[in-house]
Write a protein that holds these residues in place. Structure first.
Motif, PDB file in Angstrom:
ATOM      1  N   GLY A  60     -19.045   2.581  -7.105  1.00 53.38           N
ATOM      2  CA  GLY A  60     -19.970   2.256  -8.192  1.00 53.38           C
ATOM      3  C   GLY A  60     -19.330   2.295  -9.567  1.00 53.38           C
ATOM      4  O   GLY A  60     -19.491   1.373 -10.359  1.00 53.38           O
ATOM      5  N   ASN A  61     -18.609   3.350  -9.874  1.00 58.01           N
ATOM      6  CA  ASN A  61     -17.984   3.500 -11.184  1.00 58.01           C
ATOM      7  C   ASN A  61     -16.512   3.852 -10.990  1.00 58.01           C
ATOM      8  O   ASN A  61     -16.175   4.999 -10.728  1.00 58.01           O
ATOM      9  N   PRO A  62     -15.605   2.869 -11.153  1.00 57.39           N
ATOM     10  CA  PRO A  62     -14.190   3.133 -10.926  1.00 57.39           C
ATOM     11  C   PRO A  62     -13.554   4.049 -11.970  1.00 57.39           C
ATOM     12  O   PRO A  62     -12.412   4.460 -11.807  1.00 57.39           O
ATOM     13  N   MET A  63     -14.278   4.403 -13.028  1.00 59.16           N
ATOM     14  CA  MET A  63     -13.736   5.368 -13.987  1.00 59.16           C
ATOM     15  C   MET A  63     -13.924   6.791 -13.484  1.00 59.16           C
ATOM     16  O   MET A  63     -13.281   7.712 -13.957  1.00 59.16           O
ATOM     17  N   ILE A  64     -14.821   6.985 -12.508  1.00 55.40           N
ATOM     18  CA  ILE A  64     -15.055   8.312 -11.931  1.00 55.40           C
ATOM     19  C   ILE A  64     -14.198   8.519 -10.691  1.00 55.40           C
ATOM     20  O   ILE A  64     -13.605   9.574 -10.509  1.00 55.40           O
ATOM     21  N   ALA A  65     -14.125   7.509  -9.833  1.00 56.65           N
ATOM     22  CA  ALA A  65     -13.335   7.635  -8.607  1.00 56.65           C
ATOM     23  C   ALA A  65     -12.747   6.288  -8.216  1.00 56.65           C
ATOM     24  O   ALA A  65     -13.267   5.239  -8.600  1.00 56.65           O
ATOM     25  N   ASP A  66     -11.676   6.346  -7.449  1.00 66.15           N
ATOM     26  CA  ASP A  66     -11.033   5.148  -6.919  1.00 66.15           C
ATOM     27  C   ASP A  66     -11.053   5.270  -5.406  1.00 66.15           C
ATOM     28  O   ASP A  66     -10.947   6.378  -4.867  1.00 66.15           O
ATOM     29  N   VAL A  67     -11.196   4.155  -4.727  1.00 63.91           N
ATOM     30  CA  VAL A  67     -11.221   4.186  -3.269  1.00 63.91           C
ATOM     31  C   VAL A  67     -10.323   3.070  -2.726  1.00 63.91           C
ATOM     32  O   VAL A  67     -10.317   1.967  -3.251  1.00 63.91           O
ATOM     33  N   THR A  68      -9.546   3.413  -1.698  1.00 71.81           N
ATOM     34  CA  THR A  68      -8.639   2.454  -1.065  1.00 71.81           C
ATOM     35  C   THR A  68      -8.799   2.570   0.440  1.00 71.81           C
ATOM     36  O   THR A  68      -8.715   3.670   0.996  1.00 71.81           O
ATOM     37  N   MET A  69      -9.021   1.432   1.087  1.00 72.10           N
ATOM     38  CA  MET A  69      -9.122   1.420   2.540  1.00 72.10           C
ATOM     39  C   MET A  69      -7.711   1.433   3.132  1.00 72.10           C
ATOM     40  O   MET A  69      -6.832   0.705   2.670  1.00 72.10           O
ATOM     41  N   LEU A  70      -7.505   2.270   4.134  1.00 78.41           N
ATOM     42  CA  LEU A  70      -6.214   2.302   4.823  1.00 78.41           C
ATOM     43  C   LEU A  70      -6.083   1.072   5.713  1.00 78.41           C
ATOM     44  O   LEU A  70      -7.083   0.458   6.091  1.00 78.41           O
ATOM     45  N   LYS A  71      -4.867   0.693   6.064  1.00 77.82           N
ATOM     46  CA  LYS A  71      -4.606  -0.539   6.819  1.00 77.82           C
ATOM     47  C   LYS A  71      -5.382  -0.621   8.123  1.00 77.82           C
ATOM     48  O   LYS A  71      -5.771  -1.696   8.549  1.00 77.82           O
ATOM     49  N   THR A  72      -5.591   0.521   8.774  1.00 74.91           N
ATOM     50  CA  THR A  72      -6.304   0.505  10.059  1.00 74.91           C
ATOM     51  C   THR A  72      -7.786   0.215   9.887  1.00 74.91           C
ATOM     52  O   THR A  72      -8.443  -0.183  10.840  1.00 74.91           O
ATOM     53  N   GLY A  73      -8.330   0.433   8.697  1.00 78.51           N
ATOM     54  CA  GLY A  73      -9.753   0.231   8.453  1.00 78.51           C
ATOM     55  C   GLY A  73     -10.612   1.371   8.952  1.00 78.51           C
ATOM     56  O   GLY A  73     -11.827   1.346   8.822  1.00 78.51           O
ATOM     57  N   ALA A  74      -9.995   2.391   9.532  1.00 76.75           N
ATOM     58  CA  ALA A  74     -10.742   3.513  10.078  1.00 76.75           C
ATOM     59  C   ALA A  74     -10.952   4.631   9.067  1.00 76.75           C
ATOM     60  O   ALA A  74     -11.726   5.544   9.306  1.00 76.75           O
ATOM     61  N   ALA A  75     -10.233   4.564   7.943  1.00 75.94           N
ATOM     62  CA  ALA A  75     -10.325   5.631   6.947  1.00 75.94           C
ATOM     63  C   ALA A  75     -10.095   5.054   5.553  1.00 75.94           C
ATOM     64  O   ALA A  75      -9.638   3.916   5.393  1.00 75.94           O
ATOM     65  N   MET A  76     -10.406   5.863   4.552  1.00 75.23           N
ATOM     66  CA  MET A  76     -10.212   5.473   3.156  1.00 75.23           C
ATOM     67  C   MET A  76      -9.678   6.677   2.390  1.00 75.23           C
ATOM     68  O   MET A  76      -9.858   7.819   2.804  1.00 75.23           O
TER      69      MET A  76
END
Length: 155
Positions: free
Chosen positions: A51-67
């Motif tokens: 929702g707000n990339p100034m608070i947190a960043d999220v990246t999906m791992l290549k497998t798609g099973a985790a972030m």
């Protein structure tokens, strides 16, 4: 007794019936500022949104099973995972918390942070006095530059 019946009936009509099964609150992911956590994703997740990339960043791992969720600023935002068709698979709240090893010295409106683990050294935290933030940040940048083989740029 009849007046009690009417009182209860009036209360039920005024406030309405309650749900037998209250909604479950959204799951909360807590992450410390400037740190990262690994969290599982539901099977089939192909897109993740913060929702707000100034608070947190999220990246999906290549497998798609985790972030990987990284705390970038204090506060709370939401995270949504979608499948390839755009259906919502996951909705969670992400809360970024301060580090527990930081000691804050407050002098009037001046706010200076020290990282204490186990010895206390100046550090930069959101909300610090601009002078101490810039001074400590400059020292950290110079040190990192030296470690990477650069000239450091010193003060």
């Amino acid at each position: 007794m009849p007046s009690r019946f009417w009182l209860i009936l009036t209360f039920i009509v005024a406030f309405g019936p309650t749900r037998a099964h209250p909604e479950t609150p959204p799951k909360l992911l807590a992450v410390v500022l400037d740190q990262a956590i690994v969290a599982k994703l539901p099977a089939g997740a192909s897109t993740i949104i913060i929702g707000n990339p100034m608070i947190a960043d999220v990246t999906m791992l290549k497998t798609g099973a985790a972030m990987v969720v990284t705390g970038k600023g204090y506060g709370q935002t939401n995270l949504i995972a979608l499948d390839a068709d755009g259906a919502v698979l996951l909705e969670e709240q992400v809360r970024v918390l301060p580090a527990r090893t930081v000691v804050v010295l407050q002098n009037g409106t001046s706010h200076v942070s020290y990282s204490c683990n186990p010895d206390c050294m100046p550090t930069v935290q959101l909300g610090d006095d601009p002078k101490s933030f810039n001074d400590a940040g400059g020292e950290i940048s110079s040190r990192n530059s030296y470690a990477m083989g650069g000239s450091g740029g010193g003060k």
